[in-house]
Design a protein around this motif. Structure first.
Motif: not given
Length: 457
Positions: A238, A241, A259-260, A262-263, A283-288
């Motif tokens: 999780k 990068t 999606e988990d 997040h980094s 896709w909004q859960n992957m803002q980075n």
């Protein structure tokens, strides 16, 4: 590097200890000879004249690492004296063994335990003449923090003994000819930050132990023969990068477990037969995300507008899939986007991006090979027209306001400053319209005025 206690004392070129090198200085008498014993003793005595107490070698780098480095001898060889340097902390060989056909050489299979007391970094880089397998005795190097075997000619399977190196934070075995499965023992490397096994011939499924690498930041398994579904039976690391799985045989669609992560900043899955619907992920859960490469993965469905919410995105590759529908106009509003590839799909409709977007992107906007996609004629300079996209056909006399126009029918001020008319299918205007044209447009909308349906020649 010579060290006394914990203090830096002196740096010298070591010639004749492990792999001996010859210099590149002018030498009309032929190849330089190794340092004579008398000269070695003289060098040792000179250093003792400046240094109190004991001193020893802790870092040894062989090969043309820097411009002023000594190149390795054409017949470079491992000598047993290498393993007498028991205070070594760092050992590297760069471009020393370059001929796999004329002078191939293998890594010594034993005595590595004699360096286990201090060695924390071991590297073999760019040695195509270095063949054979990874010695199982590497497993004795319990203090090793970095093991890099990059772009050599090594073969065989990755030994399970590497799992004993529990202090590793970097393991790079890329650019070799390794085969077989990724050993599950790698899951014991809890301190690992970087794992790069790319550009080999590894096969099979991802090992279950991979999910236990909770500290992992970068995982590169690209250009292998790996298969199976992504992170279905194992948890995702999780804190990643970078996840690069390009050019493999993964299938089963996009796993929602991705999606988990997040980094995640770089997600590269191109050239895998993944299939599935692109809308299966939120896709909004992957803002980075900065890089998203899903080229040639067999994806279907319409590009979701949620992708335009990835505000850090710089590269978006969706080419050579089976995507359909219209392009979300908001993609052009991504502030950092500088490469967008949508070529080779079944996208339809009129491109609604502003001209400044095409000018900024240039050839980095790819939308060719979408037969039913077109761009509005006359709304942009010819030099900014998207490469490989056909112009839309304009029907005579059928005009509508562009969606972003501030002009209003009947406001008595239809000029080029506040009025932009387009054809009913979203195509560009013919120029300034007078009041009569505006009234005709209203009648067209009310189906009270006949329109010549024939297209212009």
């Amino acid at each position: 590097m010579l060290i006394r206690g914990n203090h830096f004392v002196l740096a010298v070129c070591v010639l004749c200890l492990g792999v001996w090198c010859c210099g590149q200085a002018d030498n009309t008498e032929g190849e330089a000879a190794p340092m004579e014993k008398a000269e070695q003793a003289a060098l040792y005595s000179v250093i003792q004249g400046f240094v109190d107490g004991l001193w020893y070698v802790t870092s040894l780098s062989i090969g043309p690492v820097h411009d002023n480095s000594l190149a390795c001898a054409t017949n470079a060889e491992f000598r047993p004296q290498l393993f007498q340097l028991k205070h070594l902390k760092s050992l590297s060989f760069f471009s020393c063994f370059i001929s796999p056909s004329r002078d191939p050489i293998t890594i010594p299979g034993d005595k590595w335990e004699e360096l286990a007391g201090n060695l924390v970094s071991l590297e073999f880089r760019s040695n195509p003449g270095l063949i054979g397998q990874i010695p199982a005795s590497f497993g004795y190097l319990k203090k090793l923090q970095s093991l890099v075997l990059l772009e050599n000619g090594l073969t065989g399977e990755i030994p399970t003994d590497i799992g004993y190196l529990t202090n590793l934070n970097r393991l790079v075995l890329a650019g070799n000819r390794f085969t077989g499965k990724i050993p599950d023992s790698l899951g014991t490397l809890k301190e690992l930050l970087i794992l790069d096994l790319s550009r080999n011939s590894l096969s099979g499924h991802l090992p279950l132990g991979l999910g236990g690498l909770t500290s992992l930041l970068k995982l590169d398994l690209s250009n292998n023969r790996l298969k199976g579904k992504l992170f279905v039976h194992i948890p995702c690391p999780k804190n990643l990068t970078l996840l690069d799985l390009r050019h493999n045989k993964f299938s089963g669609g996009l796993s929602q477990h991705v999606e988990d992560m997040h980094s995640l900043e770089e997600l590269m899955l191109s050239c895998n037969p993944l299939g599935g619907d692109i809308t299966s992920l939120d896709w909004q859960n992957m803002q980075n995300l900065v890089v998203l490469d899903l080229t040639n993965t067999g994806l279907t469905g319409e590009i979701p507008e949620s992708v335009s919410g990835l505000k850090r995105l710089r590269y978006l590759g969706l080419g050579n899939n089976n995507l359909t529908g219209n392009l979300p106009p908001k993609l052009a509003s991504l502030p950092d986007l500088n490469a967008l590839y949508l070529n080779g799909n079944n996208l339809t409709g009129v491109l609604q991006f502003p001209e400044i977007f095409y000018g900024k992107m240039g050839k980095r906007f790819g939308a060719w090979n979408n037969p039913n996609l077109c761009y509005p004629v006359g709304s942009m300079a010819t030099t900014n027209a998207p490469y490989g996209v056909k112009p839309c056909q304009v029907q005579r006399g059928v005009t509508l306001l562009e969606p972003n126009s501030t002009a209003k029918l009947g406001d008595g001020n239809l000029n080029t400053n506040n009025s932009h008319f387009v054809a009913s299918s979203g195509f560009p205007s013919y120029g300034v319209l007078g009041l009569v044209d505006a009234l005709i447009t209203v009648l067209v909308l009310l189906n009270l005025f006949p329109v010549d349906p024939r297209p212009d020649n």
